[in-house]
Design an enzyme around this catalytic site. Structure first.
Site, PDB file in Angstrom:
ATOM      1  N   LYS A  13       7.651  11.733   1.180  1.00 17.71           N
ATOM      2  CA  LYS A  13       6.699  11.249   2.201  1.00 17.71           C
ATOM      3  C   LYS A  13       7.361  11.120   3.582  1.00 17.71           C
ATOM      4  CE  LYS A  13       3.574  10.341  -1.105  1.00 17.71           C
ATOM      5  NZ  LYS A  13       2.998   9.102  -1.563  1.00 17.71           N
ATOM      6  N   LYS A  33      -2.267   7.916   6.314  1.00 14.15           N
ATOM      7  CA  LYS A  33      -2.816   7.479   5.042  1.00 14.15           C
ATOM      8  C   LYS A  33      -4.244   8.014   4.886  1.00 14.15           C
ATOM      9  CE  LYS A  33      -2.572   3.242   3.703  1.00 14.15           C
ATOM     10  NZ  LYS A  33      -2.511   3.780   2.333  1.00 14.15           N
ATOM     11  N   ASP A  65       0.956   8.669   2.836  1.00 13.88           N
ATOM     12  CA  ASP A  65       1.082  10.121   2.677  1.00 13.88           C
ATOM     13  C   ASP A  65       2.200  10.687   3.535  1.00 13.88           C
ATOM     14  OD1 ASP A  65      -1.146  10.241   0.883  1.00 13.88           O
ATOM     15  OD2 ASP A  65      -2.414   9.858   2.621  1.00 13.88           O
ATOM     16  N   GLU A  99      -8.235   0.039   3.923  1.00 18.72           N
ATOM     17  CA  GLU A  99      -6.767  -0.092   3.897  1.00 18.72           C
ATOM     18  C   GLU A  99      -6.266  -0.564   5.260  1.00 18.72           C
ATOM     19  OE1 GLU A  99      -5.224   3.181   0.643  1.00 18.72           O
ATOM     20  OE2 GLU A  99      -5.675   3.904   2.634  1.00 18.72           O
ATOM     21  N   ASP A 153       0.844  -1.202   0.000  1.00 17.34           N
ATOM     22  CA  ASP A 153       0.000   0.000   0.000  1.00 17.34           C
ATOM     23  C   ASP A 153       0.882   1.255   0.000  1.00 17.34           C
ATOM     24  OD1 ASP A 153      -2.288   1.537   0.125  1.00 17.34           O
ATOM     25  OD2 ASP A 153      -3.109   0.539   1.898  1.00 17.34           O
ATOM     26  N   GLY A 154       0.317   2.373  -0.429  1.00 11.68           N
ATOM     27  CA  GLY A 154       1.043   3.641  -0.426  1.00 11.68           C
ATOM     28  C   GLY A 154       0.880   4.354   0.905  1.00 11.68           C
ATOM     29  N   ARG A 166      -5.389   9.930   1.828  1.00  9.49           N
ATOM     30  CA  ARG A 166      -5.637  10.994   0.853  1.00  9.49           C
ATOM     31  C   ARG A 166      -6.671  10.528  -0.173  1.00  9.49           C
ATOM     32  NH1 ARG A 166      -4.949  11.079  -3.750  1.00  9.49           N
ATOM     33  NH2 ARG A 166      -3.710   9.180  -3.608  1.00  9.49           N
TER      34      ARG A 166
END
Ligand code: 5RP
Length: 226
Positions: A122, A95, A85, A104, A82-83, A97
């Site tokens: 980040k 996270k 922020d 998530e 997962d990404g 955004r």
């Protein structure tokens, strides 16, 4: 920037093994991961099952040829990718955004190994340095919750849509408040405090759950571990 995102997504593929159940994150960096994983499925006959964290991840997985399953169909999730922020030095995250923070967090938390994809922009000294904390709330309670959040010296704004009039509606049918803090001293404590406010579904502080953060830099991918 897209090249850096692709590079870090490619690095995450090294953690995927045949037969794994993979949590599929949301956002532009994870989108590259999903595409690349799909290529392995379609071209190299890799057998994996994806558990999507959002409609976005689900659509991308279907388009990329990754078989998808829902959380209630699997006994375990081997890894989630997962990404993020923000990432602080202890690998706590902000996270959300993309407004997908609730699924998530459920899926990333359930994963045996949670791998985060980031780039140097980040990395922060403390959470809240650059980004607000997204909070998913029950629509009828948004104003009351925004007032409660002010107790923590934060200001909360209702997130508005860009191709829709009025508020952003999450995949779960709720609203998002973006809470700007001066500085979050104790991420775990704040994560719990925010979730204690009635009407809060989940908040975007992910403390103590990231196992590995892969950071894209111009010199290559740096691996941070807890
Ligand atoms: C979505 C998220 C995303 O993972 C986060 O915003 C990072 O996105 P991007 O890779 O596009 O920078 O938390 O809810």
């Amino acid at each position: 920037m897209e090249e850096l995102k692709k590079m870090v997504a490619r690095e995450a593929l090294k953690f995927v093994e045949d037969g794994m159940v993979v949590g599929l994150g949301t956002g532009s960096t994870t989108a590259h991961f999903i595409h690349l994983l799909g290529k392995l499925v379609m071209e190299e006959e890799l057998e994996v099952y994806g558990v999507p964290t959002s409609h976005q991840a689900k659509f991308l997985a279907i388009e990329s040829g990754i078989p998808i399953v829902s959380l209630d169909e699997v006994d375990a999730i081997d890894i989630a990718v997962d990404g993020t922020d923000e990432v602080d030095p202890q690998l706590n995250l902000i996270k959300g955004r993309g407004a997908a923070l609730t699924m998530e967090k459920i899926i990333d938390y359930r994963a045996g190994t949670f791998i985060v994809l980031a780039d140097e922009s980040k990395l922060v000294d403390y959470l809240g340095q650059k980004m607000p904390v997204p909070i998913e709330v029950i629509p009828a309670a948004w104003r009351a919750i925004a007032e409660e959040i002010e107790v923590f010296n934060a200001s909360a704004e209702l997130r508005l849509g860009s191709k829709k009039d009025g508020p952003v509606i999450t995949d779960n049918g709720n609203f998002i408040l973006d809470a700007k803090f001066e500085r979050i001293e104790d991420p775990l404590d704040m994560e719990i405090e925010l979730n204690n406010i009635p009407g809060v579904v989940e908040n975007g502080i992910f403390s103590d759950i990231a196992d590995i953060v892969l950071v894209a830099t111009k010199e290559g991918v740096k691996k941070l571990e807890r």
